[in-house]
Enzyme design. Structure first.
Site: not given
Length: 179
Positions: A103, A105, A131
């Site tokens: 992801h 992030e 998430c």
């Protein structure tokens, strides 16, 4: 060579890209003022640009980590370093999620770690809300503000953000202000 704009050359109009003023050249007696975006919108626009590097067509996500108005790291969702991308070899799906990608992030946090950059007290701008696994990474990295462009899937982040004192902000960008 192009002429430089600004006070050194009054024949070339100043623009927001090269001047603190956002007034467009409209003649000596009239000026058209273009609104200057705030810091949240500015950094979210950059995160949106970072998302264009994403290599998973299921969702293009970009992340930007900032401290004291300085960019520390960026990340986008993509495959493990050196491996084939989803867009090239297909998605690796488990329980409705593509697990081939890291992801945005997490990639931004890893980029900061690889360069030895502390994230304590920083802010992260993400085009989609994190998430829960990414939220946990963000919290443990010491990031104190999460700004996101759209809500995506996991409402647990709201409860945990309040409990941990992490500022959680939705940043809507007017389409007229997009790059």
């Amino acid at each position: 060579m192009a002429a430089m704009a600004g006070p050194m050359n009054p024949d070339v109009p100043a623009t927001s890209a090269n001047s603190e003023s956002t007034a467009a050249h409209a003649g000596p007696s009239e000026q058209v003022v273009t609104p200057r975006v705030g810091w949240d919108e500015y950094f979210m626009n950059i995160a949106r640009q970072v998302a264009t590097r994403s290599t998973c067509s299921r969702k293009h996500v970009g992340a930007l980590i900032v401290k004291n108005r300085m960019i520390l790291a960026t990340g986008y969702n993509g495959s493990l370093r050196g491996l084939a991308h989803c867009d090239d070899v297909g998605h690796l799906m488990e329980n409705g999620h593509c697990v081939r990608t890291v992801h945005a992030e997490a990639n931004a946090i890893v980029q900061a770690a690889r360069s030895g950059t502390s994230l304590e007290g920083a802010a992260i701008y993400v085009t989609a809300s994190p998430c829960f696994n990414c939220f946990k990474l963000i919290a443990n990295a010491g990031i104190s503000k999460i700004a996101f462009g759209e809500f995506y899937r996991d409402e647990k982040i709201y409860t945990f953000a309040v409990e941990m004192g992490i500022e959680l902000v939705e940043v809507k960008i007017e389409s007229s202000l997009l790059l």
